[in-house]
Design an enzyme around this catalytic site. Structure first.
Site, PDB file in Angstrom:
ATOM      1  N   GLY A  14       0.820  -1.217   0.000  1.00 19.43           N
ATOM      2  CA  GLY A  14       0.000   0.000   0.000  1.00 19.43           C
ATOM      3  C   GLY A  14       0.849   1.259   0.000  1.00 19.43           C
ATOM      4  O   GLY A  14       2.085   1.201   0.058  1.00 19.43           O
ATOM      5  N   LEU A  15       0.177   2.394  -0.069  1.00 20.45           N
ATOM      6  CA  LEU A  15       0.860   3.701  -0.080  1.00 20.45           C
ATOM      7  C   LEU A  15       1.750   3.859   1.151  1.00 20.45           C
ATOM      8  O   LEU A  15       2.917   4.242   1.039  1.00 20.45           O
ATOM      9  CB  LEU A  15      -0.224   4.800  -0.110  1.00 20.45           C
ATOM     10  CG  LEU A  15       0.236   6.246  -0.037  1.00 20.45           C
ATOM     11  CD1 LEU A  15       0.996   6.641  -1.287  1.00 20.45           C
ATOM     12  CD2 LEU A  15      -0.965   7.177   0.165  1.00 20.45           C
ATOM     13  N   GLY A  17       2.570   1.367   3.613  1.00 20.82           N
ATOM     14  CA  GLY A  17       3.484   0.249   3.843  1.00 20.82           C
ATOM     15  C   GLY A  17       4.682   0.278   2.903  1.00 20.82           C
ATOM     16  O   GLY A  17       5.815   0.019   3.325  1.00 20.82           O
ATOM     17  N   TYR A 137     -15.387   3.729   9.072  1.00 22.51           N
ATOM     18  CA  TYR A 137     -13.921   3.618   9.016  1.00 22.51           C
ATOM     19  C   TYR A 137     -13.301   4.235  10.278  1.00 22.51           C
ATOM     20  O   TYR A 137     -12.403   3.658  10.901  1.00 22.51           O
ATOM     21  CB  TYR A 137     -13.431   4.342   7.757  1.00 22.51           C
ATOM     22  CG  TYR A 137     -11.939   4.435   7.609  1.00 22.51           C
ATOM     23  CD1 TYR A 137     -11.182   3.339   7.196  1.00 22.51           C
ATOM     24  CD2 TYR A 137     -11.267   5.633   7.863  1.00 22.51           C
ATOM     25  CE1 TYR A 137      -9.813   3.435   7.041  1.00 22.51           C
ATOM     26  CE2 TYR A 137      -9.894   5.740   7.708  1.00 22.51           C
ATOM     27  CZ  TYR A 137      -9.166   4.640   7.297  1.00 22.51           C
ATOM     28  OH  TYR A 137      -7.808   4.733   7.153  1.00 22.51           O
ATOM     29  N   PRO A 164      -1.969   9.932  10.936  1.00 21.09           N
ATOM     30  CA  PRO A 164      -1.524  10.752   9.819  1.00 21.09           C
ATOM     31  C   PRO A 164      -2.678  11.539   9.209  1.00 21.09           C
ATOM     32  O   PRO A 164      -3.814  11.068   9.170  1.00 21.09           O
ATOM     33  CB  PRO A 164      -0.994   9.736   8.810  1.00 21.09           C
ATOM     34  CG  PRO A 164      -1.628   8.445   9.160  1.00 21.09           C
ATOM     35  CD  PRO A 164      -2.032   8.508  10.607  1.00 21.09           C
ATOM     36  N   THR A 165      -2.367  12.710   8.731  1.00 20.01           N
ATOM     37  CA  THR A 165      -3.340  13.498   7.989  1.00 20.01           C
ATOM     38  C   THR A 165      -3.486  12.905   6.577  1.00 20.01           C
ATOM     39  O   THR A 165      -2.938  11.843   6.298  1.00 20.01           O
ATOM     40  CB  THR A 165      -2.873  14.971   7.977  1.00 20.01           C
ATOM     41  OG1 THR A 165      -3.954  15.775   7.582  1.00 20.01           O
ATOM     42  CG2 THR A 165      -1.666  15.177   7.072  1.00 20.01           C
ATOM     43  N   TRP A 203     -15.252  17.510  -7.223  1.00 22.78           N
ATOM     44  CA  TRP A 203     -16.424  17.211  -6.397  1.00 22.78           C
ATOM     45  C   TRP A 203     -16.582  18.224  -5.268  1.00 22.78           C
ATOM     46  O   TRP A 203     -15.588  18.703  -4.709  1.00 22.78           O
ATOM     47  CB  TRP A 203     -16.302  15.836  -5.742  1.00 22.78           C
ATOM     48  CG  TRP A 203     -16.256  14.682  -6.692  1.00 22.78           C
ATOM     49  CD1 TRP A 203     -16.545  14.699  -8.027  1.00 22.78           C
ATOM     50  CD2 TRP A 203     -15.873  13.333  -6.379  1.00 22.78           C
ATOM     51  NE1 TRP A 203     -16.385  13.447  -8.549  1.00 22.78           N
ATOM     52  CE2 TRP A 203     -15.987  12.587  -7.562  1.00 22.78           C
ATOM     53  CE3 TRP A 203     -15.477  12.686  -5.207  1.00 22.78           C
ATOM     54  CZ2 TRP A 203     -15.692  11.232  -7.619  1.00 22.78           C
ATOM     55  CZ3 TRP A 203     -15.182  11.335  -5.249  1.00 22.78           C
ATOM     56  CH2 TRP A 203     -15.293  10.620  -6.446  1.00 22.78           C
TER      57      TRP A 203
HETATM   58  O1  GFB Z   1      -9.598  12.883  -0.420  1.00 23.93           O
HETATM   59  P1  GFB Z   1     -11.018  12.730  -0.045  1.00 23.93           P
HETATM   60  O2  GFB Z   1     -11.786  11.663  -0.720  1.00 23.93           O
HETATM   61  O3  GFB Z   1     -11.014  12.510   1.510  1.00 23.93           O
HETATM   62  O4  GFB Z   1     -11.793  14.105  -0.332  1.00 23.93           O
HETATM   63  P2  GFB Z   1     -11.601  13.069   2.859  1.00 23.93           P
HETATM   64  C1  GFB Z   1     -11.356  15.338   0.154  1.00 23.93           C
HETATM   65  C2  GFB Z   1     -12.204  16.446  -0.406  1.00 23.93           C
HETATM   66  O5  GFB Z   1     -11.931  16.592  -1.807  1.00 23.93           O
HETATM   67  C3  GFB Z   1     -13.729  16.256  -0.284  1.00 23.93           C
HETATM   68  C4  GFB Z   1     -13.145  16.641  -2.542  1.00 23.93           C
HETATM   69  O6  GFB Z   1     -14.329  17.484   0.029  1.00 23.93           O
HETATM   70  C5  GFB Z   1     -14.104  15.802  -1.695  1.00 23.93           C
HETATM   71  O7  GFB Z   1     -15.468  16.086  -2.031  1.00 23.93           O
HETATM   72  N1  GFB Z   1     -12.942  16.168  -3.910  1.00 23.93           N
HETATM   73  C6  GFB Z   1     -13.027  16.938  -5.019  1.00 23.93           C
HETATM   74  C7  GFB Z   1     -12.652  14.913  -4.316  1.00 23.93           C
HETATM   75  N2  GFB Z   1     -12.847  16.223  -6.125  1.00 23.93           N
HETATM   76  C8  GFB Z   1     -12.600  14.957  -5.724  1.00 23.93           C
HETATM   77  C9  GFB Z   1     -12.323  13.757  -6.434  1.00 23.93           C
HETATM   78  O8  GFB Z   1     -12.278  13.698  -7.664  1.00 23.93           O
HETATM   79  N3  GFB Z   1     -12.102  12.632  -5.681  1.00 23.93           N
HETATM   80  C10 GFB Z   1     -12.153  12.648  -4.305  1.00 23.93           C
HETATM   81  N4  GFB Z   1     -11.909  11.525  -3.630  1.00 23.93           N
HETATM   82  N5  GFB Z   1     -12.437  13.782  -3.615  1.00 23.93           N
HETATM   83  C11 GFB Z   1     -11.355  10.539   3.393  1.00 23.93           C
HETATM   84  C12 GFB Z   1     -12.079   9.655   4.331  1.00 23.93           C
HETATM   85  O9  GFB Z   1     -11.958  11.743   3.601  1.00 23.93           O
HETATM   86  O10 GFB Z   1      -9.987  10.726   3.674  1.00 23.93           O
HETATM   87  C13 GFB Z   1     -11.284   8.580   4.908  1.00 23.93           C
HETATM   88  O11 GFB Z   1     -13.296   9.267   3.752  1.00 23.93           O
HETATM   89  C14 GFB Z   1      -9.888   8.979   5.319  1.00 23.93           C
HETATM   90  O12 GFB Z   1     -11.954   8.025   5.983  1.00 23.93           O
HETATM   91  C15 GFB Z   1      -9.213   9.759   4.238  1.00 23.93           C
HETATM   92  O13 GFB Z   1      -9.883   9.694   6.520  1.00 23.93           O
HETATM   93  C16 GFB Z   1      -7.866  10.313   4.626  1.00 23.93           C
HETATM   94  O14 GFB Z   1     -10.517  13.811   3.554  1.00 23.93           O
HETATM   95  O15 GFB Z   1     -12.879  13.828   2.700  1.00 23.93           O
END
Ligand code: GFB
Length: 312
Positions: A14-15, A17, A137, A164-165, A203
């Site tokens: 993984g990222l 590990g 989670y 970790p952030t 998004w």
């Molecule tokens: O990175 P992300 O999925 O993690 O999304 P979280 C962060 C923010 O980016 C959210 C926006 O506000 C998303 O709506 N975003 C914009 C996008 N465009 C995109 C896109 O194309 N893809 C994604 N994925 N996001 C996760 C948690 O939360 O982060 C986990 O669900 C974990 O549990 C992880 O903690 C580190 O920071 O919102």
């Protein structure tokens, strides 16, 4: 750890590990133990018990987990809570019974309440409601922290937990349905540039703020804490700087060299409004991050261009 210790990195593909393995190898550790998920399914208690009974293990980096971005967390809540509870329960318990010297458990900053004051201090754990999109989670990760602390209290183990952030780095997941925002934006802007698409969709509203830590920095911090931290309290790992998703999109756009427009899909979830960790505990111990976001974005984009996207 000394250079001859037997060090098991759970989740080495993984990222996180893979970055820990790189850091251990780079530092000269010679006995790094790894198993692919095909060789050892960590959700299977008997298999995990057998592994720890037969393999001499002194140190464990517990980086194996089911992870994903906001959409994956929201769509597969059962998988996220079940797989993570199983993996961490099996490994933590077997490590205790095998008398390992020390274990480091990887948590996440989504364990903190959705509306906690910023920056997020370690003591804000369990002081308020969680963000609903990743609550299952987060609950699993909180259970992992509490298991480590409880085993320390009852059995005298040395199990530490780090938070970790948001992470990024080489070998990240670039699948647009399951990835985190940073790799998703790299892929979206890159493909839009190649296809000369007029817009790229981001998004949510673009206003949520996130902090991004390179996985190589995280790995350095994990080695540092394994060697220098004995406390029962959790430790945040971050850079101490956050940016809005809009700003991140603009930076990725620039790194990729895309010339179209950015649009925001406000029907997609924003998640937690802000996640910036307080890094004073780890800074006080003597560690701080080194890789800037600009530098990290450049190198991740370079790696991404070398990938075979058909496999993504
Ligand atoms: O990175 P992300 O999925 O993690 O999304 P979280 C962060 C923010 O980016 C959210 C926006 O506000 C998303 O709506 N975003 C914009 C996008 N465009 C995109 C896109 O194309 N893809 C994604 N994925 N996001 C996760 C948690 O939360 O982060 C986990 O669900 C974990 O549990 C992880 O903690 C580190 O920071 O919102």
């Amino acid at each position: 750890m000394d250079f001859h210790s037997n060090i098991y990195v759970a989740g080495h593909n993984g990222l996180v590990g893979s970055a820990i393995v790189r850091a251990l190898e780079g530092a000269g550790y010679q006995h790094i133990i790894t198993r692919t998920s095909r060789e050892l399914d960590l959700r299977n208690k008997e298999a995990v018990d057998r592994f720890f009974e037969t393999e001499p293990v002194d140190y464990v980096f517990l980086a194996a987990a089911k992870v994903g971005g906001i959409l994956a967390n929201n769509e597969y809540p059962a998988d996220f809570i079940r797989d993570n509870l199983l993996i961490q329960t099996n490994v933590i318990d077997a490590a205790y019974r095998a008398n390992v010297s020390k274990l480091l458990f990887l948590g996440s900053t989504c364990i903190y309440p959705k509306f906690a004051p910023q920056p997020l201090k370690e003591e804000y754990l369990l002081t308020g409601e969680l963000e609903p999109t990743n609550e299952p989670y987060a609950i699993a990760k909180i259970a992992g922290i509490k298991m480590c602390q409880s085993y320390n209290r009852q059995y005298g183990t040395r199990f530490i937990s780090v938070m970790p952030t948001n992470l990024y780095g080489p070998g990240d997941n670039f699948d647009l349905q399951t990835s985190h925002v940073l790799p998703a934006l790299i892929r979206k802007f890159h493909e839009a540039k190649l296809n000369q698409a007029p817009t790229v969709e981001v998004w949510g509203s673009g206003t949520p703020r996130r902090e991004f830590l390179h996985s190589d920095d995280l790995a350095e911090a994990c080695l540092f804490l394994m060697n220098h931290y004995e406390g029962n309290e959790i430790v945040n790992i971050g850079v101490g700087i956050d940016i809005s998703i809009r700003e991140l999109a603009e930076r990725v756009k620039e790194v990729v060299g895309y010339e179209g427009e950015i649009t925001f899909n406000t029907s997609a979830p924003d998640g937690t409004p802000r996640k910036l960790v307080d890094v004073s505990r780890i800074a006080g111990l003597g560690w701080s991050a080194r890789i800037s976001l600009d530098e990290g974005l450049q190198s991740v984009y370079q790696d991404f261009q070398g990938l075979d996207l058909v496999e993504q």
